[in-house]
Scaffold this motif. Structure first.
Motif, mmCIF file in Angstrom:
data_model
loop_
_atom_site.group_PDB
_atom_site.id
_atom_site.type_symbol
_atom_site.label_atom_id
_atom_site.label_comp_id
_atom_site.label_asym_id
_atom_site.label_seq_id
_atom_site.Cartn_x
_atom_site.Cartn_y
_atom_site.Cartn_z
ATOM 1 N N CYS A 71 48.017 40.364 31.245
ATOM 2 C CA CYS A 71 49.401 40.555 31.693
ATOM 3 C C CYS A 71 50.125 39.217 31.621
ATOM 4 C CB CYS A 71 49.434 41.123 33.108
ATOM 5 S SG CYS A 71 51.096 41.323 33.795
ATOM 6 N N ASN A 72 49.587 38.214 32.268
ATOM 7 C CA ASN A 72 50.134 36.861 32.210
ATOM 8 C C ASN A 72 49.442 36.028 31.139
ATOM 9 O OD1 ASN A 72 52.155 36.489 34.469
ATOM 10 N ND2 ASN A 72 50.455 37.401 35.595
ATOM 11 N N GLN A 98 49.897 45.161 37.288
ATOM 12 C CA GLN A 98 49.148 46.188 37.984
ATOM 13 C C GLN A 98 47.845 45.588 38.514
ATOM 14 O OE1 GLN A 98 48.558 49.479 35.329
ATOM 15 N NE2 GLN A 98 50.719 50.037 35.288
ATOM 16 N N GLU A 99 47.283 46.228 39.553
ATOM 17 C CA GLU A 99 46.084 45.701 40.177
ATOM 18 C C GLU A 99 44.931 45.589 39.190
ATOM 19 O OE1 GLU A 99 43.680 43.986 42.950
ATOM 20 O OE2 GLU A 99 45.853 44.310 42.978
ATOM 21 N N ALA A 100 44.831 46.551 38.255
ATOM 22 C CA ALA A 100 43.758 46.496 37.253
ATOM 23 C C ALA A 100 43.873 45.230 36.419
ATOM 24 C CB ALA A 100 43.811 47.729 36.361
ATOM 25 N N ASN A 101 45.109 44.878 36.022
ATOM 26 C CA ASN A 101 45.316 43.663 35.241
ATOM 27 C C ASN A 101 45.053 42.414 36.073
ATOM 28 O OD1 ASN A 101 47.681 45.706 34.027
ATOM 29 N ND2 ASN A 101 46.481 44.621 32.504
ATOM 30 N N ARG A 106 41.765 37.584 37.196
ATOM 31 C CA ARG A 106 40.912 36.818 38.111
ATOM 32 C C ARG A 106 39.526 36.592 37.501
ATOM 33 N NH1 ARG A 106 43.872 39.643 42.332
ATOM 34 N NH2 ARG A 106 42.498 41.449 42.138
ATOM 35 N N ASN A 107 38.996 37.631 36.855
ATOM 36 C CA ASN A 107 37.673 37.507 36.239
ATOM 37 C C ASN A 107 37.670 36.463 35.129
ATOM 38 O OD1 ASN A 107 36.678 39.491 37.909
ATOM 39 N ND2 ASN A 107 36.841 41.125 36.396
ATOM 40 N N ILE A 197 39.418 53.766 31.115
ATOM 41 C CA ILE A 197 38.310 52.807 31.118
ATOM 42 C C ILE A 197 38.754 51.460 31.671
ATOM 43 C CG2 ILE A 197 36.678 51.539 29.658
ATOM 44 C CD1 ILE A 197 35.995 54.489 30.110
ATOM 45 N N LYS A 198 39.983 51.070 31.375
ATOM 46 C CA LYS A 198 40.506 49.816 31.919
ATOM 47 C C LYS A 198 40.526 49.860 33.448
ATOM 48 C CE LYS A 198 44.013 47.835 29.919
ATOM 49 N NZ LYS A 198 45.390 47.496 29.469
#
Length: 265
Positions: A71-72, A98-101, A106-107, A197-198
Motif C-alpha cells: 500500500c505504502n 486496509q488492515e490486511a495491507n 509490518r511483516n 488469500i490476501k
C-alpha cells in the motif's frame, strides 16, 4: 643492509595491506552491481506474497533502497560489506491502508530490519540472518513463486432455526443456506481468489483460537452461533464461538470478503 631489509619489509607489508583493501573494495563494488535493480518479492519468511506485487529496489550509485510494501512505499539506505548487508532507518509514506495491507507492511519492514546477509544467484535475491531466510525475491517477475492457495476456509452459523455454511477450497466456494438443501458451488475468479488469500495470509493463524467474541447474544438465542475454521498444510485453526455477523475485528475483513463472495453468485 640491515636497515634496508627492515624498510623493504615495511614497504611490502603496506603494499599487501593496500592490495587487500583494493580487492575488498572491488569485491564490494562487484556485489553492489549485482544487486542493483528492482526485485519482486515472492515470500517473507514462510508466507507467500507472490500476488501482492511487493518490490525492493537497490541503487548502487547512491547506496539507497526503496520499494512497495503493498500500500505504502519505503525508502532508505543500505550498507554492503561482502555478503553482509544492513539497512538504515526506513521511511514510509503515510497512506491509509486496509488492515490486511498493514499486516503485510509490518511483516516486510520487520524482515528488512532483521536482515544481516545477502545472496544473489541467477537474478534471484535471498535476504537472511543467522536464524532463517527472511525474504526471497527475483528480478524476473515471472519467476516469482506461484501463489499458495492451499487453504480451506470455513464459516458456519447455526442455531435451532438457522443454518448456513460457506467453505472455500481449491478456488471454489461451497454455499449452503439451510440444512435440507444441497450446497451450491461457485467457481471464484482469480481476482476473488487473490483477495481472499490476501486476507487469510495477513492473519497469524495461531492467534485466531484466542480471539474473544465482542458480543454475547448467542447465549439467549438472539444470534446464531458462528465459527471460522482455517485448514492449511494439514493443520486446522479454529476460532472460539461468536455471534453470527459479529466477528472479532481481527478476522472481520476475512469474514466480510468470504461472505461477500457468496452474495455475488
Amino acid at each position: 643492509m640491515k636497515y634496508f631489509t627492515i624498510l623493504l619489509s615495511i614497504f611490502t607489508f603496506m603494499s599487501c595491506g593496500n592490495s587487500k583493501d583494493v580487492a575488498a573494495m572491488e569485491t564490494n563494488k562487484e556485489a553492489m552491481e549485482v544487486i542493483s535493480g528492482t526485485y519482486y518479492v515472492s515470500s517473507i519468511g514462510e508466507n507467500n506474497y507472490a500476488s501482492d506485487e511487493l518490490t525492493i529496489q537497490f541503487d548502487e550509485n547512491t547506496n539507497s533502497v526503496s520499494g512497495f510494501l503493498g500500500c505504502n512505499r519505503f525508502t532508505g539506505t543500505y550498507k554492503l560489506d561482502g555478503n553482509s548487508i544492513s539497512f538504515g532507518s526506513l521511511a514510509t509514506t503515510r497512506m491509509h491502508c486496509q488492515e490486511a495491507n498493514n499486516n503485510i507492511e509490518r511483516n516486510m519492514l520487520a524482515a528488512l530490519n532483521n536482515v544481516t546477509s545477502i545472496t544473489t544467484k541467477n537474478q534471484n535475491l535471498i535476504l537472511s540472518n543467522k536464524e532463517a531466510v527472511l525474504i526471497n525475491a527475483s528480478k524476473n517477475p515471472e519467476e516469482k513463486m506461484t501463489q499458495d492457495t492451499n487453504y480451506t476456509i470455513e464459516y458456519s452459523a447455526v442455531s435451532r432455526g438457522f443454518f448456513s455454511k460457506y467453505i472455500f477450497e481449491n478456488g471454489k466456494l461451497s454455499i449452503q443456506k439451510d440444512r435440507s438443501s444441497a450446497p451450491t458451488i461457485k467457481t471464484c475468479s482469480q481476482t476473488e481468489i487473490n483477495n481472499l488469500i490476501k486476507e487469510v495470509k495477513a492473519l497469524n493463524l495461531e492467534k485466531i483460537k484466542t480471539l474473544e467474541a465482542p458480543t454475547e447474544h448467542r447465549f439467549v438465542d438472539a444470534a446464531a452461533i458462528a465459527r471460522v475454521q482455517i485448514t492449511y498444510q494439514g493443520k486446522t485453526y479454529s476460532t472460539p464461538e461468536f455471534d453470527n455477523g459479529e466477528p472479532n475485528k481481527y478476522i472481520a475483513s476475512l469474514v466480510s470478503t468470504l461472505l461477500g463472495l457468496a452474495e455475488k453468485q
